[in-house]
Design an enzyme around this catalytic site. Structure first.
Site, PDB file in Angstrom:
ATOM      1  N   LYS A 102      11.032 -36.741 -50.017  1.00 23.39           N
ATOM      2  CA  LYS A 102      10.987 -36.070 -48.724  1.00 23.39           C
ATOM      3  C   LYS A 102       9.609 -35.446 -48.513  1.00 23.39           C
ATOM      4  CE  LYS A 102      13.744 -33.104 -45.714  1.00 23.39           C
ATOM      5  NZ  LYS A 102      14.866 -32.154 -45.605  1.00 23.39           N
ATOM      6  N   CYS A 196       6.837 -37.656 -37.676  1.00 24.70           N
ATOM      7  CA  CYS A 196       8.041 -36.844 -37.471  1.00 24.70           C
ATOM      8  C   CYS A 196       8.094 -36.413 -36.008  1.00 24.70           C
ATOM      9  CB  CYS A 196       8.012 -35.624 -38.390  1.00 24.70           C
ATOM     10  SG  CYS A 196       9.496 -34.608 -38.274  1.00 24.70           S
ATOM     11  N   LYS A 234       2.475 -43.732 -41.982  1.00 30.47           N
ATOM     12  CA  LYS A 234       3.774 -43.951 -41.332  1.00 30.47           C
ATOM     13  C   LYS A 234       3.658 -43.685 -39.841  1.00 30.47           C
ATOM     14  CE  LYS A 234       8.687 -42.877 -41.936  1.00 30.47           C
ATOM     15  NZ  LYS A 234       9.669 -42.106 -42.738  1.00 30.47           N
TER      16      LYS A 234
END
Length: 433
Positions: A102, A196, A234
């Site tokens: 995480k 995110c 990402k």
């Protein structure tokens, strides 16, 4: 976001790779020496080594990505399934090819999660989960604790791939400190969370950074000047053209791209209470959408990135990790056919548990056996060539229709009969020949 022509890199990509090659080569050589077995190995309760899964039967699922050898392409995506030592150990024991922990940052005290923080979308007249929303933040555990647990995992599972996911503010010293301290744990690679979709946009973190082409380029320059292990960026799907930030990340020295992260969403409104879901004290906030409903969107983004890498970065050993609604081996096969080297699963683990990897492995091997593929590279990217523009589709169809019309059954007119070919010409017009 600025156009490609308007963006300028802060650090030449070539110089970054040259600076990192000696360290990366040493790291990769160590990786090759360690990762000689494709079996899943872990420490048993009594301290001995146990074999937990056999992937030797059937087609070979192992993949080599940026010098790192994965026993299979299935990787735990960054999120709750990689939130602490216990769950990451479980993933390795069950046979996952790799784990991405995480996301961590230096100051976890700024990370405050709420609950409930998930909401499901069900299919019509069924309890099948087709969509999943989360408003979960990055790790709220102390940075030092996560470092110690990653170090312990690498000591106990030296043959498995552990990747650290990191995210920071627009602060070069902070990025450099995170990278240095995380690399000291022995992790095999870094995944940079530029994606995110909720929480901390005021700190220019996550998606707020990933949507800004200039900012992403500069930060990737900092990261790749410091890192000595492979770096994956990402990507957020919440952008007009996902290939722009992906190209920038690769230009700035990243060895791989991971896509996609979750899609900004509002799961729905409870028509009894008139409150949004997930509901926290009567209120909510837009979150990230995942699960099988996002797979078509993820496939399109992965296809676009794969085409860009093939065109703009040929023969550079860059990698692509596909993410989005993968719950079966066939789902994974689609991502690999579009160019993915590995595939990541997060929500699927939350719904089906860590043993899911056994099903994924067997289903992917069944697909490979059906087509006669003996390795992942046999079919990786094989479907990319079948995508083109709509204009080209129109041209191809017109041409095909024209050809079909020109191939007639028999003769068009009595004037077409000939003396020498009379018998054969007759045969062309017999219906039960």
């Amino acid at each position: 976001m600025a156009s490609a022509s308007a963006c300028s890199l802060q650090v030449p990509a070539g110089s970054l790779r040259m600076l990192r090659e000696p360290c990366a080569a040493k790291k990769n050589e160590v990786s090759r020496r360690k990762k000689v077995s494709f079996g899943v190995r872990g420490k048993a309760e009594n301290g001995g080594v146990k074999q937990t899964v056999d992937e030797s039967a059937g087609p070979d699922l192992s993949v080599t990505v940026n010098g790192l050898r994965f026993p299979n392409p299935f990787v735990i995506g960054s999120g709750p399934p990689g939130t602490n030592y216990t769950v990451m150990k479980r993933a390795f024991d069950e046979g996952w090819g790799g784990v991405i922990a995480k996301t961590v940052s230096l100051d976890s005290s700024k990370v405050v999660n709420v609950t409930p923080r998930y909401a499901r979308l069900y299919g019509p007249n069924t309890r099948e989960v087709i969509g999943w929303e989360n408003i979960e933040l990055i790790s709220d555990r102390p940075f030092e604790t996560m470092l110690e647990e990653m170090r312990r995992l690498k000591q106990e599972y030296p043959d498995r791939i552990l990747i650290a996911s990191i995210m920071e503010e627009y602060n070069r010293p902070a990025w450099e400190e995170v990278i240095e301290r995380v690399e000291e744990t022995g992790v095999d690679a870094l995944e940079i969370n530029f994606s995110c979709p909720h929480g901390m946009p005021e700190r220019r973190m996550g998606m707020a950074m990933g949507q800004d082409c200039e900012l992403l380029s500069e930060v990737c320059g900092w990261i790749n000047a410091k890192a000595t292990v492979p770096v994956w960026a990402k990507m957020t799907p919440n952008i007009t053209d996902i290939t722009e930030p992906a190209r920038r990340a690769l230009d700035a020295g990243c060895e791989g791209i991971a896509a996609i992260n979750t899609i900004t969403s509002v799961m729905g409104i409870n028509l009894d209470t008139l409150r949004p879901e997930p509901c926290v004290e009567g209120y909510s906030t837009p979150g990230g959408y995942s699960s099988k409903a996002v797979r078509p969107i993820a496939l399109a983004r992965v296809m676009a990135i794969a085409q860009m890498i093939k065109k703009d970065f040929p023969n550079q050993n860059l990698s692509l990790s596909g993410i989005g609604g993968i719950e079966t081996g066939n789902d994974a096969a689609e991502f690999i056919l579009l160019g993915s080297n590995t595939v990541q699963v997060c929500t699927g683990v939350m719904m089906h548990g860590y043993p899911l990897v056994k099903k994924l492995n067997s289903e992917l091997q069944a697909f490979m056996s059906k087509h006669g593929f003996t390795s992942i590279e046999d079919f990786r990217g094989a479907s990319l060539e079948y995508f083109t523009t709509h204009m080209e589709l129109v041209r191809m169809q017109k041409e095909a229709v024209s050809v079909r019309r020109s191939v007639r059954k028999g003769l068009a007119s009595d004037k077409d009969w000939t003396g020498e070919g009379f018998v054969k010409e007759t045969e062309t017009m017999v219906s039960n020949s």
